[in-house]
Design an enzyme around this catalytic site. Structure first.
Site, PDB file in Angstrom:
ATOM      1  N   CYS A 183       2.786   8.749  -4.518  1.00 23.50           N
ATOM      2  CA  CYS A 183       3.922   8.051  -4.782  1.00 23.50           C
ATOM      3  C   CYS A 183       5.033   8.855  -5.675  1.00 23.50           C
ATOM      4  O   CYS A 183       5.044   8.863  -6.830  1.00 23.50           O
ATOM      5  CB  CYS A 183       3.701   6.726  -5.167  1.00 23.50           C
ATOM      6  SG  CYS A 183       5.187   5.548  -5.415  1.00 23.50           S
ATOM      7  N   CYS A 232      11.609   5.988  -0.484  1.00 25.20           N
ATOM      8  CA  CYS A 232      10.162   6.569  -0.667  1.00 25.20           C
ATOM      9  C   CYS A 232      10.276   7.909  -1.281  1.00 25.20           C
ATOM     10  O   CYS A 232      10.945   8.739  -0.442  1.00 25.20           O
ATOM     11  CB  CYS A 232       9.638   6.574   0.680  1.00 25.20           C
ATOM     12  SG  CYS A 232       7.938   7.225   0.703  1.00 25.20           S
TER      13      CYS A 232
END
Length: 322
Positions: free
Chosen positions: A77, A226
């Site tokens: 992430c 993202c």
């Protein structure tokens, strides 16, 4: 259990950060999943895209595990890693450290601001692979580069890559959010092509070395941003579009903006992802997992930091007419 936490975000991709080292905490795998389901829920919980667990590491200054709001664990992430980088850099007083992730130990550092008064952190996104098996993706060729995926769309082409979590990226003239949501849902209900699901990004080239990215994130849905998707999109728009290697690419998203630098060494790509790691507030959650209840106390907001980030958000919105 009492859990001190920081609510934070990278480009509006928001997280609950729990420092297990500082607060002498540890969790079972079931507890991590259940905490994510309970606390991340935007209707009944604190509300976030995921939980960042900051843990001890034998290989680096710290370790990051990120659990999505549906209780699944992400391989990587990028936006969350910037938040963890900021947390650890400030705690240790070192401008450059390393963080262990599921797939690799990655260098992170504080770098020059990408926007006035926004503390900026750079994280390395790697390993990168175009092999379908790395996603995994069931595909006949050695790569799926600008390829049709008939099960998803009869008018779009996609490039598949892992960074190291799985992504498919489509370049287009204008991003249609409704179409993205439909394709994103379909892709994550298609185990015969994507056995573990996939992140889906639509990319609009605004000008040379400036793109707009919108992402349907596996395990979350549509997100403000993202980090790995913006990294993957920068790479694809460099290979198939006009963007340059070794040059900051401005990536506009619904939550703000980042810079991505695509690098190629010895035939291998990597991406530097540079952006904010903003703390919204800190608090304590008194959690009763057995009865799926919690109470938040001691909320303290970082008002000045949040006001400064609003200026970046406004600028990013103006760049896409939002």
């Amino acid at each position: 259990m009492k859990l001190p936490y920081i609510k934070c975000h990278g480009s509006g991709n928001d997280f609950i950060l729990i420092d297990e080292m500082e607060h002498d905490l540890s969790f079972t795998e079931e507890e991590r999943r259940n905490l994510s389901l309970l606390l991340c829920d935007r209707g009944t919980g604190i509300g976030s895209d995921g939980i960042l667990f900051v843990m001890p590491s034998e290989k680096a200054e710290g370790r990051m595990r990120m659990f999505n709001s549906d209780g699944s664990e992400a391989e990587m992430c990028g936006n969350g890693l910037r938040c963890v980088a900021r947390h650890m850099i400030e705690k240790l007083g070192n401008a450059s450290i390393a963080i262990e992730t599921q797939e690799a130990v990655l260098p992170v550092s504080q770098v020059a601001e990408i926007f006035p008064d926004i503390d900026t952190f750079s994280v390395q996104i790697e390993p990168v692979s175009f092999a379908p098996a790395s996603l995994p993706m069931i595909h006949d060729g050695e790569q799926a580069m600008d390829s049709a995926i008939p099960e998803l769309s009869d008018k779009r082409t996609f490039t598949a890559l892992s960074v190291p979590n799985p992504h498919i990226v489509s370049l287009m003239d204008n991003v249609d959010q409704a179409e993205l949501e439909q394709i994103g849902r379909s892709a994550n209900e298609l185990p015969e092509v994507f056995p573990n699901g996939v992140n889906v990004s639509f990319v609009q080239v605004l000008e040379k070395n400036k793109i707009f990215v919108r992402t349907y994130e596996r395990g979350v849905g549509l997100t403000n941003a993202c980090g790995t998707a913006m990294s993957a999109s920068s790479l694809v728009s460099t290979i198939l579009g006009p963007n340059d290697l070794d040059t900051p690419i401005v990536v506009i998203n619904k939550g703000g903006l980042v810079n991505c630098v695509v690098e190629k060494n010895d035939g291998r790509f990597s991406i530097q992802l540079r952006g904010n790691g903003t703390n919204v507030y800190e608090a304590v959650a008194d959690v009763d997992l057995e009865n799926s209840r919690f109470e938040v106390t001691g909320q303290t907001f970082f008002d000045k930091e949040n006001e400064t980030y609003e200026k970046l958000e406004a600028y990013a919105a103006s760049e896409i007419g939002g």
